[in-house]
Design an enzyme around this catalytic site. Structure first.
Site, PDB file in Angstrom:
ATOM      1  N   HIS A  26       0.951  -1.400  -0.073  1.00 31.96           N
ATOM      2  CA  HIS A  26      -0.022  -0.160   0.029  1.00 31.96           C
ATOM      3  C   HIS A  26       0.995   1.228   0.023  1.00 31.96           C
ATOM      4  CE1 HIS A  26      -2.907   2.710   2.668  1.00 31.96           C
ATOM      5  NE2 HIS A  26      -3.339   2.550   1.276  1.00 31.96           N
ATOM      6  N   GLU A  65       0.154  -0.344  -4.631  1.00 31.24           N
ATOM      7  CA  GLU A  65      -1.050   0.678  -4.790  1.00 31.24           C
ATOM      8  C   GLU A  65      -0.242   1.990  -4.645  1.00 31.24           C
ATOM      9  OE1 GLU A  65      -4.228   3.286  -3.194  1.00 31.24           O
ATOM     10  OE2 GLU A  65      -2.191   2.633  -2.320  1.00 31.24           O
ATOM     11  N   ASP A  81      -1.050   6.525  -4.976  1.00 39.44           N
ATOM     12  CA  ASP A  81      -1.980   7.702  -5.336  1.00 39.44           C
ATOM     13  C   ASP A  81      -1.459   8.705  -6.033  1.00 39.44           C
ATOM     14  OD1 ASP A  81      -3.883   6.765  -3.019  1.00 39.44           O
ATOM     15  OD2 ASP A  81      -2.098   7.141  -1.914  1.00 39.44           O
ATOM     16  N   HIS A  84      -0.631  11.442  -1.848  1.00 39.20           N
ATOM     17  CA  HIS A  84      -1.858  10.978  -1.027  1.00 39.20           C
ATOM     18  C   HIS A  84      -2.791  12.142  -0.558  1.00 39.20           C
ATOM     19  CE1 HIS A  84      -4.774   9.803   2.083  1.00 39.20           C
ATOM     20  NE2 HIS A  84      -4.901   8.815   1.468  1.00 39.20           N
ATOM     21  N   GLU A 103      -4.241   4.486  -8.000  1.00 40.17           N
ATOM     22  CA  GLU A 103      -5.531   5.338  -7.237  1.00 40.17           C
ATOM     23  C   GLU A 103      -5.489   6.599  -7.876  1.00 40.17           C
ATOM     24  OE1 GLU A 103      -6.277   5.265  -3.291  1.00 40.17           O
ATOM     25  OE2 GLU A 103      -7.741   6.793  -3.310  1.00 40.17           O
TER      26      GLU A 103
HETATM   27  O1  G3P Z   1      -6.712   2.029  -2.753  1.00 40.37           O
HETATM   28  C1  G3P Z   1      -6.913   1.982  -1.621  1.00 40.37           C
HETATM   29  C2  G3P Z   1      -6.736   2.622  -0.600  1.00 40.37           C
HETATM   30  O2  G3P Z   1      -5.308   3.206  -0.665  1.00 40.37           O
HETATM   31  C3  G3P Z   1      -7.687   3.731  -0.414  1.00 40.37           C
HETATM   32  O3  G3P Z   1      -7.413   4.680   0.522  1.00 40.37           O
HETATM   33  O4  G3P Z   1      -6.598   6.787   1.928  1.00 40.37           O
HETATM   34  O5  G3P Z   1      -5.027   4.837   1.580  1.00 40.37           O
HETATM   35  O6  G3P Z   1      -5.704   5.766  -0.379  1.00 40.37           O
HETATM   36  P1  G3P Z   1      -6.275   5.519   0.777  1.00 40.37           P
HETATM   37 MG    MG Z   2      -4.625   4.947  -1.969  1.00 44.96          MG
END
Ligand code: G3P
Ligand code: MG
Length: 250
Positions: free
Chosen positions: A10, A37, A39, A52, A112
């Site tokens: 993540h 993953e 952002d 993020h 994302e």
């Molecule tokens: O994409 C899954 C997760 O990353 C969504 O929440 O706030 O960590 O971007 P966040």
């Molecule tokens: Mg995310």
């Protein structure tokens, strides 16, 4: 049905490195991860960066919003010190460079799309267009599973991504699945639902998979919970604890 890796780091390297940085990717690779993953949002000049929060202050030293700065200004800022002195000077990555690094190292991406308020369509369109161009050869060769999966909480961003790159797969992020989750997902031709695991039940997991969608969960940090979700039929998840949950668990 889920042609992708099943366990993802993540935000690059979970919490073992500053989130959404190259250091995170390297840390993930140290632990055997080849799936991630992260952002993406737009800087002032419309160039996407890996970030993020829509504002500075938590992970990046400074003040103001991401859209107050051009991408190259952000790329000079310190996105590492907050996580430890060893990471001082770790930059905010430009999306193109980050994605190229992943591609070059065989790291599969769940990108994302994280638009700042009011920039939903622009962000979705930009990220989809760039990603589609980067993976044109793989898509033409019928190796679409090597191309990234785009996801977003923003329906408008997903719709714009679909308009810009219809053959790039999309997933809809929903913290808690609302009653009309299925038509919502179909409205953007999503291939998967990305849900907060804390709100998931075995019945919902079954319903999502019975409806023909892939099911991805965020963010799973306890090994026992990870095994439980896999037993419920969850296809994939991301984790912050790349030291406790390895890519070989699934
Ligand atoms: O994409 C899954 C997760 O990353 C969504 O929440 O706030 O960590 O971007 P966040
Ligand atoms: Mg995310």
């Amino acid at each position: 049905m889920w042609p992708y890796p099943r366990i993802l780091a993540h935000r690059g390297g979970g919490t073992l490195a500053p989130e959404n940085t190259f250091a995170g990717l390297r840390r993930g690779m140290d632990f055997g991860f080849r799936a991630v993953e992260f952002d993406v949002m737009l800087a002032r000049d419309g160039v996407p960066v890996v970030m993020h929060d829509p504002y500075l202050g938590r992970t990046v030293s400074g003040a103001g919003h991401v859209f107050d700065y051009d991408a190259l200004e952000l790329a000079q800022m310190d996105a590492g010190s907050w996580c430890g002195a060893d990471y001082r000077g770790e930059p905010v990555p430009l999306f193109v460079e980050y994605a190229q690094f992943c591609k070059a190292h065989g790291i599969w991406m769940n990108i994302e799309i994280k638009p700042a308020r009011g920039f939903d369509r622009e962000t979705g369109e930009t990220v989809a267009r760039i990603t589609r161009a980067m993976f044109a050869d793989e898509i033409t060769a019928g190796q679409g599973e090597r191309a990234p999966l785009l996801s977003s909480f923003s329906l408008a961003a997903l719709q714009a991504a679909k308009d810009a790159a219809p053959d790039l797969p999309r997933a809809i992020l929903m913290s808690e699945l609302p009653p009309g989750w299925e038509p919502l997902a179909r409205s953007v031709d999503a291939v998967a639902i990305h849900a907060n695991h804390s709100h998931l039940t075995p019945a919902l997991a079954l319903a999502v998979r019975d409806a023909g969608f892939g099911l991805f969960c965020y963010t799973v940090n306890e090994p026992a919970r990870a095994r439980e979700l896999l037993a419920w039929g969850v296809d994939a998840f991301c984790t912050d604890r790349i030291d406790l949950i390895g890519p070989e668990m699934a």
